[in-house]
Design a protein around this motif. Structure first.
Motif, PDB file in Angstrom:
ATOM      1  N   LYS A   1      51.037  65.431   6.364  1.00 31.85           N
ATOM      2  CA  LYS A   1      49.657  65.927   6.409  1.00 31.85           C
ATOM      3  C   LYS A   1      49.289  66.366   7.821  1.00 31.85           C
ATOM      4  CE  LYS A   1      49.234  65.425   2.112  1.00 31.85           C
ATOM      5  NZ  LYS A   1      49.547  66.598   1.330  1.00 31.85           N
TER       6      LYS A   1
ATOM      7  N   LEU B   1      43.738  67.395   5.938  1.00 32.85           N
ATOM      8  CA  LEU B   1      44.935  67.406   6.764  1.00 32.85           C
ATOM      9  C   LEU B   1      44.572  67.139   8.219  1.00 32.85           C
ATOM     10  CD1 LEU B   1      46.312  70.736   5.256  1.00 32.85           C
ATOM     11  CD2 LEU B   1      47.244  68.462   4.802  1.00 32.85           C
TER      12      LEU B   1
ATOM     13  N   ASN C   1      49.282  71.632   1.810  1.00 30.35           N
ATOM     14  CA  ASN C   1      48.689  70.430   1.218  1.00 30.35           C
ATOM     15  C   ASN C   1      49.324  70.096  -0.132  1.00 30.35           C
ATOM     16  OD1 ASN C   1      46.656  68.297   1.281  1.00 30.35           O
ATOM     17  ND2 ASN C   1      45.677  69.420  -0.382  1.00 30.35           N
TER      18      ASN C   1
END
Length: 149
Positions: free
Chosen positions: A65, A116, A59
């Protein structure tokens, strides 16, 4: 670009000294490997810590992502894909109304997971998957390093 994270935790004794490790892979090339240890912990805590550390790194350092996360821990897979929904609905209590073990780690993992798009994949341990075998070695090495100190 396709990203993968391989994670593993290890513990000698339960509780006992433990280690965690992750490897970030992009297009079958290692981008980052990292491990750490704790003096007194459990295997489940180390499995969760490995996933947390891997997702935290991803992250913070990778623009994408979307990631596939591989773990050989049924505890992590079942927890994140199934159990956690009931825990959150029941104010972090199990179906038998007991407090969820490792709640703080689960909360942290849930927060990272929400930032994510993670495809959680279970891989059988010690099955010849090169990255899973390597992350297992890193976690065990971290555990042993704590024993030596």
């Amino acid at each position: 670009m396709s990203f993968k994270i391989y994670t593993d935790g290890s513990c000698h004794g339960n509780p006992g000294p433990g280690g965690w490790a992750f490897i970030v892979v992009a297009n079958d090339e290692v981008v980052k490997e990292k491990s750490g240890s704790m003096e007194k912990t459990t295997n489940n805590q180390m499995e969760l810590s490995a996933a947390i550390q891997g997702l935290f790194y991803f992250n913070e350092h990778v623009e994408s992502k979307e990631v596939e996360l591989f773990t050989d821990s049924k505890y992590v897979i079942d927890g994140i894909n199934s159990w956690i929904h009931g825990w959150k609905k029941n104010n972090w209590r199990t179906s038998t109304k007991k407090p969820v073990k490792n709640e703080e780690l689960w909360r942290t993992l849930d927060e990272l997971n929400s930032k994510l798009t993670v495809n959680w994949i279970w891989v059988k341990g010690h099955s010849g998957d090169i990255f899973n075998d390597k992350v297992d070695l890193l976690a065990n090495y971290a555990t042993l390093g704590d024993c030596i100190l």
